[in-house]
Design a protein around this motif. Structure first.
Motif, PDB file in Angstrom:
ATOM      1  N   GLY A 111       0.467  -1.328  -0.211  1.00 29.13           N
ATOM      2  CA  GLY A 111      -0.031  -0.114   0.087  1.00 29.13           C
ATOM      3  C   GLY A 111       1.086   1.261   0.103  1.00 29.13           C
ATOM      4  O   GLY A 111       0.567   1.973  -0.887  1.00 29.13           O
ATOM      5  N   GLY A 112       2.208   1.178   1.187  1.00 26.02           N
ATOM      6  CA  GLY A 112       2.667   2.180   0.378  1.00 26.02           C
ATOM      7  C   GLY A 112       2.910   2.945  -0.613  1.00 26.02           C
ATOM      8  O   GLY A 112       3.463   4.215  -1.522  1.00 26.02           O
TER       9      GLY A 112
ATOM     10  N   VAL B 218       5.458   7.441   5.248  1.00 29.17           N
ATOM     11  CA  VAL B 218       5.425   7.774   3.976  1.00 29.17           C
ATOM     12  C   VAL B 218       5.268   9.625   3.930  1.00 29.17           C
ATOM     13  O   VAL B 218       5.140   9.935   3.379  1.00 29.17           O
ATOM     14  N   ARG B 219       4.508   9.661   4.897  1.00 30.99           N
ATOM     15  CA  ARG B 219       3.606  11.528   4.871  1.00 30.99           C
ATOM     16  C   ARG B 219       4.988  12.189   5.114  1.00 30.99           C
ATOM     17  O   ARG B 219       4.844  12.767   4.251  1.00 30.99           O
TER      18      ARG B 219
ATOM     19  N   ALA C 275       8.724  15.573   2.198  1.00 29.51           N
ATOM     20  CA  ALA C 275       9.274  15.701   2.313  1.00 29.51           C
ATOM     21  C   ALA C 275       9.966  16.379   0.282  1.00 29.51           C
ATOM     22  O   ALA C 275      10.885  17.344  -0.388  1.00 29.51           O
ATOM     23  N   ILE C 276       8.978  15.541  -0.257  1.00 24.56           N
ATOM     24  CA  ILE C 276       9.179  15.973  -2.061  1.00 24.56           C
ATOM     25  C   ILE C 276       8.372  16.973  -2.327  1.00 24.56           C
ATOM     26  O   ILE C 276       8.673  17.701  -2.798  1.00 24.56           O
ATOM     27  N   LEU C 277       7.250  16.922  -1.899  1.00 19.90           N
ATOM     28  CA  LEU C 277       6.681  18.422  -2.104  1.00 19.90           C
ATOM     29  C   LEU C 277       7.481  19.812  -1.637  1.00 19.90           C
ATOM     30  O   LEU C 277       7.160  20.576  -2.837  1.00 19.90           O
ATOM     31  N   ARG C 278       8.333  19.645  -0.224  1.00 18.98           N
ATOM     32  CA  ARG C 278       9.064  20.381  -0.366  1.00 18.98           C
ATOM     33  C   ARG C 278       9.853  21.084  -1.514  1.00 18.98           C
ATOM     34  O   ARG C 278      10.678  21.806  -1.773  1.00 18.98           O
TER      35      ARG C 278
ATOM     36  N   LEU D 249       0.834  18.591  11.314  1.00 21.95           N
ATOM     37  CA  LEU D 249       2.435  17.847  11.156  1.00 21.95           C
ATOM     38  C   LEU D 249       2.977  18.373   9.834  1.00 21.95           C
ATOM     39  O   LEU D 249       4.070  18.549   8.985  1.00 21.95           O
ATOM     40  N   MET D 250       1.657  18.500   8.557  1.00 25.66           N
ATOM     41  CA  MET D 250       1.771  19.543   6.878  1.00 25.66           C
ATOM     42  C   MET D 250       2.298  20.044   6.724  1.00 25.66           C
ATOM     43  O   MET D 250       2.423  20.346   6.085  1.00 25.66           O
ATOM     44  N   ALA D 251       0.860  20.921   7.363  1.00 23.73           N
ATOM     45  CA  ALA D 251       0.508  21.941   6.680  1.00 23.73           C
ATOM     46  C   ALA D 251       1.641  23.467   7.036  1.00 23.73           C
ATOM     47  O   ALA D 251       1.903  23.923   7.822  1.00 23.73           O
TER      48      ALA D 251
END
Length: 370
Positions: free
Chosen positions: A162-163, A198-199, A204-207, A225-227
């Motif tokens: 799934g990951g 995974v999150r 990290a990839i988005l950054r 955590l993300m925003a």
């Protein structure tokens, strides 16, 4: 657009991955957007902006309009009124409507939506139809390398965990290098331990890509955590938006306070500029005399001790949760049990009668009917 081939920290399965290619981030704005479904208004006049390279989380319970707003931005749904602007250019509104494939917006579905009959490589290059075949293969392989899955290019989705499937979906959405990247509850199908890794890798990839990202979630902790910024929705309306610390420390409503943490709620009335609760009193700035209010105290703000506190209490039950325990307490003047979250083993086992303290600044006051 430049590409880097530097080696990065290990991906979740222990393989190194390639640095994500940089995109040109865009500003996406919702301008008084409304939407109806079978006569029921599902989005009620939302105005909101995702700034370039920002990670904006749309947070709220089921039915709050998060996914509908995302689908409107992608062009899959059409708003009943209002506009969607990309870098101040109208892409959906009264004077213009661009189809999804012309918006430069990438969308990652909740269920990943991988094609089972296509290899991982072909799944990722599916959206690269504007490129010659060999160039599309090279871009798809580069995208897979960014998520540490170039070794799985010839496998099929059913052969991946799934990951891994989640990372393939991420690679496919990022391969065309969209200016805005939309994610609809991307981690909801993963178990809790895999979700964390995974999150973290996704963020990290988005950054690295520097794309503007809008992420839908119903998990307040995940949003924090993300925003860079959180937009809290309820019943199709924008309740509050801002950095996570602002929403947590200065919630605009009882709903907002309760969405970010478990709370005890007490009904009270403003008397002499003060609100009295069974856990203490606090000033009620901005409320008129005699105003009915609701006071809220987070479980973690209830301090419990064997003795020395101001408020007597009796333990009705205690739940061990590893690092913490949750107590249900009988407190004078309260019909319903008061709850507290304390450090595990802070109180001796078998202890029944304890005392409580709450700092005045930790008592939040809201209008009763807000």
């Amino acid at each position: 657009m430049s590409k880097s081939v530097q080696q990065q920290p290990l991906a979740p399965e222990g393989r190194s991955r390639r640095t994500a290619g940089v995109t040109f981030a865009a500003r996406l704005a919702f301008d008084d957007v409304r939407h109806s479904f079978h006569g029921k208004e599902t989005i009620r006049g939302i105005s909101l902006v995702a700034e370039p390279s920002e990670v904006l989380c749309l947070l709220g319970p089921s039915g709050s309009g998060k996914t509908t707003l995302l689908r409107i931005a992608a062009g899959i749904e059409v708003q009943s009124s209002g506009r969607i602007l990309l870098n101040d250019r109208e892409i959906a509104g009264p004077s213009n409507f661009l189809p999804p494939e012309r918006r430069g917006i990438g969308l990652m579905f909740q269920d990943f939506a991988l094609f089972p009959h296509l290899t991982i490589l072909d799944n990722v290059r599916f959206g690269l139809t504007a490129l010659p075949k060999q160039a599309a293969i090279e871009e798809a392989m580069a995208a897979l390398a960014r998520v540490g899955l170039d070794h799985a290019a010839e496998k099929y989705p059913h052969a991946l965990s799934g990951g891994e499937q989640q990372r393939v979906a991420l690679a496919r959405a990022l391969a065309p290098r969209p200016a805005v990247f939309l994610m609809d509850e991307p981690f909801s199908g993963l178990d809790s331990r895999l979700k964390d890794s995974v999150r973290s890798e996704t963020l990290a990839i988005l950054r690295e890509t520097r794309a503007t990202a809008i992420v839908v979630t119903h998990d307040a902790e995940e949003a924090m955590l993300m925003a860079d910024r959180i937009a809290l929705l309820r019943d199709g309306r924008l309740v509050q938006s801002g950095p996570s610390e602002e929403l947590y420390r200065r919630p605009a409503s009882l709903f907002a306070a309760g969405f970010f943490s478990d709370i005890n709620i007490f009904a009270s009335v403003v008397r002499g500029g003060v609100v009295e609760t069974p856990l203490g009193r606090t000033t009620a700035t901005g409320f008129a005399e005699g105003t009915p209010v609701k006071a809220a105290v987070r479980l973690s703000d209830v301090k419990a001790s064997g003795e020395g506190g101001r408020i007597p209490a009796r333990i009705l039950s205690r739940r061990f949760l590893g690092v913490v325990e949750v107590l249900r307490l009988a407190v004078p003047g309260v019909e319903e049990p008061v709850r507290a979250r304390i450090r595990a083993d802070q109180l001796p086992q078998g202890l029944r009668d304890i005392s409580l303290d709450v700092n005045e600044r930790d008592i939040m006051v809201f209008e009763k009917d807000a």
